[in-house]
Each structure stands twice: as C-alpha cells, then as structure tokens.
Write a protein that holds these residues in place. Structure first.
Motif, mmCIF file in Angstrom:
data_model
loop_
_atom_site.group_PDB
_atom_site.id
_atom_site.type_symbol
_atom_site.label_atom_id
_atom_site.label_comp_id
_atom_site.label_asym_id
_atom_site.label_seq_id
_atom_site.Cartn_x
_atom_site.Cartn_y
_atom_site.Cartn_z
ATOM 1 N N SER A 103 0.622 -1.074 0.108
ATOM 2 C CA SER A 103 -0.012 -0.026 0.123
ATOM 3 C C SER A 103 0.780 1.173 -0.055
ATOM 4 C CB SER A 103 -0.973 -0.128 1.324
ATOM 5 O OG SER A 103 -0.212 0.023 2.326
ATOM 6 N N GLU A 104 0.110 2.598 -0.129
ATOM 7 C CA GLU A 104 0.890 3.566 0.057
ATOM 8 C C GLU A 104 0.069 4.535 1.159
ATOM 9 O OE1 GLU A 104 0.259 2.752 -3.485
ATOM 10 O OE2 GLU A 104 2.092 1.718 -3.686
ATOM 11 N N SER A 105 0.721 4.717 2.150
ATOM 12 C CA SER A 105 0.078 5.497 3.160
ATOM 13 C C SER A 105 0.408 7.068 3.027
ATOM 14 C CB SER A 105 0.461 5.042 4.543
ATOM 15 O OG SER A 105 1.836 5.339 4.767
ATOM 16 N N GLU A 106 -0.595 7.691 3.284
ATOM 17 C CA GLU A 106 -0.366 9.344 3.120
ATOM 18 C C GLU A 106 -0.387 9.921 4.621
ATOM 19 O OE1 GLU A 106 -3.537 12.577 1.530
ATOM 20 O OE2 GLU A 106 -2.799 11.232 0.030
ATOM 21 N N SER A 107 0.541 10.778 4.669
ATOM 22 C CA SER A 107 0.503 11.669 5.941
ATOM 23 C C SER A 107 0.784 13.110 5.391
ATOM 24 C CB SER A 107 1.825 11.474 6.606
ATOM 25 O OG SER A 107 1.983 10.120 7.070
ATOM 26 N N TRP A 109 1.188 16.992 7.115
ATOM 27 C CA TRP A 109 1.628 17.780 8.221
ATOM 28 C C TRP A 109 1.281 19.378 8.516
ATOM 29 C CZ3 TRP A 109 3.648 14.032 10.564
ATOM 30 C CH2 TRP A 109 4.379 12.995 9.940
ATOM 31 N N ALA A 110 1.092 19.777 9.709
ATOM 32 C CA ALA A 110 0.627 21.025 9.738
ATOM 33 C C ALA A 110 1.211 22.233 8.772
ATOM 34 C CB ALA A 110 1.037 21.733 11.258
ATOM 35 N N SER A 111 2.314 21.873 8.333
ATOM 36 C CA SER A 111 3.023 22.973 7.236
ATOM 37 C C SER A 111 2.134 22.871 5.805
ATOM 38 C CB SER A 111 4.388 22.555 7.000
ATOM 39 O OG SER A 111 4.557 21.346 6.614
ATOM 40 N N GLY A 112 1.524 21.721 5.966
ATOM 41 C CA GLY A 112 0.972 21.351 4.696
ATOM 42 C C GLY A 112 1.584 20.585 3.456
ATOM 43 N N THR A 113 2.638 19.783 3.946
ATOM 44 C CA THR A 113 3.383 18.771 3.320
ATOM 45 C C THR A 113 2.889 17.521 3.376
ATOM 46 O OG1 THR A 113 5.610 20.151 4.189
ATOM 47 C CG2 THR A 113 5.716 17.719 3.367
ATOM 48 N N LYS A 114 2.653 17.135 2.231
ATOM 49 C CA LYS A 114 2.141 15.666 2.311
ATOM 50 C C LYS A 114 3.143 14.568 1.768
ATOM 51 C CE LYS A 114 -0.018 14.384 -1.678
ATOM 52 N NZ LYS A 114 -1.071 14.243 -2.499
ATOM 53 N N THR A 115 3.218 13.560 2.410
ATOM 54 C CA THR A 115 4.336 12.633 2.337
ATOM 55 C C THR A 115 3.483 11.314 1.988
ATOM 56 O OG1 THR A 115 5.642 13.564 4.091
ATOM 57 C CG2 THR A 115 5.935 11.315 3.534
ATOM 58 N N ILE A 116 3.778 10.455 1.100
ATOM 59 C CA ILE A 116 3.236 9.470 0.580
ATOM 60 C C ILE A 116 4.420 8.250 0.826
ATOM 61 C CG2 ILE A 116 2.592 7.751 -1.122
ATOM 62 C CD1 ILE A 116 1.051 10.231 -2.325
ATOM 63 N N THR A 117 4.149 7.125 1.650
ATOM 64 C CA THR A 117 5.007 6.249 1.987
ATOM 65 C C THR A 117 4.365 4.972 1.645
ATOM 66 O OG1 THR A 117 5.639 7.309 4.072
ATOM 67 C CG2 THR A 117 6.365 5.020 4.113
#
Length: 238
Positions: A103-107, A109-117
């Motif tokens: 899978s690809e999990s999405e996070s 953050w408060a800064s608006g940054t999106k991370t896909i792991t």
C-alpha cells in the motif's frame, strides 16, 4: 467473556510507523505503533479447517494513494518481498505466507506537506516481515543520531545501512464488545539501507519481528535484505 489474550492475537498488530516528510519529523519515522487489523484477525480466527489455499498473494488497498512517479509502489514492494523462498530466508522453511499486502500511506503535516510512504508486509505463522521506502532526503549515515545508542552502522551490498531495534505494541480484544487494551509487544529488528551507494537520502527500512515476542534473528534480516533489495526498481548495485 474474558479477555482475548495477546498471544492469541499473534502480536500481528505491532507494525512500524509510517515514514516522515521533513528533517524535524525524522524521529517519528522510526517509532513503532500498533495497527489494529480486526477484520483480518477475525478472518483467521474463524476460518475453518481445509480453508488453506496455499501461500498468500499480494493484496492492495483500493483507497491507497498512488505512489509518485519514479518511486517504488507498495505493490512493487510486496511483489519483491513475497518470495517463495521467504520462509527459508526467515529460517522457518516449513511455513508459508499467510497474508501479504502492499500500500501507499499518506501523511499530511501542519505545514501542508504531504508524504506518501510505500510499504508492504508479509506474515508467516511465526514471523512478520515488512519493508517501506522513504524519500525524505535524510541520509542513512545521519539517521544514526535519531535511532538511539543501540543503533549500529552496517553495510549491505555496498550500501550504507543501520541496524537498530524498535518495540511493537500488542493489542488485546474482548469478544463481549468491551474496550480493547494495549501493552508492550515484542522486539522488532530494523535494517535501514540507503537505496544508492552514495547515500543521497532515499532509503528502505526492512523490519522483522516474531509472533511469540522473542527477539528475531539478525542473520535472517540480512539474508532477506540481500535477496529482496536488488530486485526493487531503482536499486543501484554497489
């Protein structure tokens, strides 16, 4: 009804936390948290005899965020990890994969940054093996500062690596509908490996833990790494 023991849950609820997206969040990438896979547990718990259809095949989540271009996907990680010889590499050649997923999990953050792991997990009867990819621009050599005094510098196939430990969390459920409880699980062993020989910031985190909570074999972790990592897209041989 009484509590369903942690042992009965096979400790499969312990799993590594998703990767982070910034230097200030680097520590979070290496903390373990429990993932409650209730539906999967119920399927295992109530499956009758004769339902074994052979080794598990990789499944994916329909709502998973797609991996960015030029990055490995969870499905690709699962295909690489879910090898026929994985039980032998783990040290339990008579077992076979019971569950496999990517899978690809999405996070966000408060800064608006999106991370896909991207990540994948394969469960055997006695062990669970997981792999995730990180694109946080944090060199493996510099991650030693975040992984504690027990972290050990290593080299895998000519790539910079770090061997370190984490803790899983065991989840216990009540069949009468009462609140679930959690507590310390077993030790998970991690092998963080740079995806290229120059350690530019991309890495793979390979993890193994045992369902009986005993410490897993480090040699098994290295055997898996040496077979799985070279099969991943974008891997650069040392």
């Amino acid at each position: 009804m009484g509590d369903l023991g942690v042992g009965d849950m096979n400790d499969r609820q312990g799993a590594p936390e998703k990767g982070t997206g910034a230097w200030g969040q680097a520590i979070l990438a290496f903390v373990l948290f429990g993932v409650v896979a209730g539906g999967l547990w119920l399927q295992d718990a109530f499956a009758g005899p004769g339902t074994d259809s052979g080794p598990a095949t990789c499944s994916t989540s329909d709502d998973a965020s797609p991996a960015p271009r030029k990055r490995v996907s969870g499905a690709q990680l699962c295909a690489a990890l879910n090898r026929k010889d994985l039980p032998k590499l783990v040290g339990t050649p008579l077992e076979e994969a019971e569950y496999a997923s990517g899978s690809e999990s999405e996070s966000r953050w408060a800064s608006g940054t999106k991370t896909i792991t991207p990540e994948a997990k394969v469960e055997l009867e006695s062990h669970t093996v997981q792999i995730s990819a990180s694109y946080d621009d944090l060199p493996v050599a510099e991650s030693m500062d975040y992984l504690g005094a027990g972290a050990q510098s290593r080299t895998v196939l000519g790539h910079k690596a770090v061997l370190y430990s984490g803790q899983t969390i065991a989840i216990s459920f009540r069949l009468d509908g009462g609140d679930a409880t959690s507590g310390p699980g077993g030790v998970a062993r991690h092998l963080l490996v740079a995806s290229d020989t120059k350690d530019k910031g991309d890495s793979y985190d390979l993890v193994i833990w045992r369902e009986d909570r005993l410490p897993p074999d480090d040699a098994a972790l290295f055997r898996i790494a040496e077979k799985v990592l070279p099969t991943l897209p974008g891997w650069k041989s040392g």
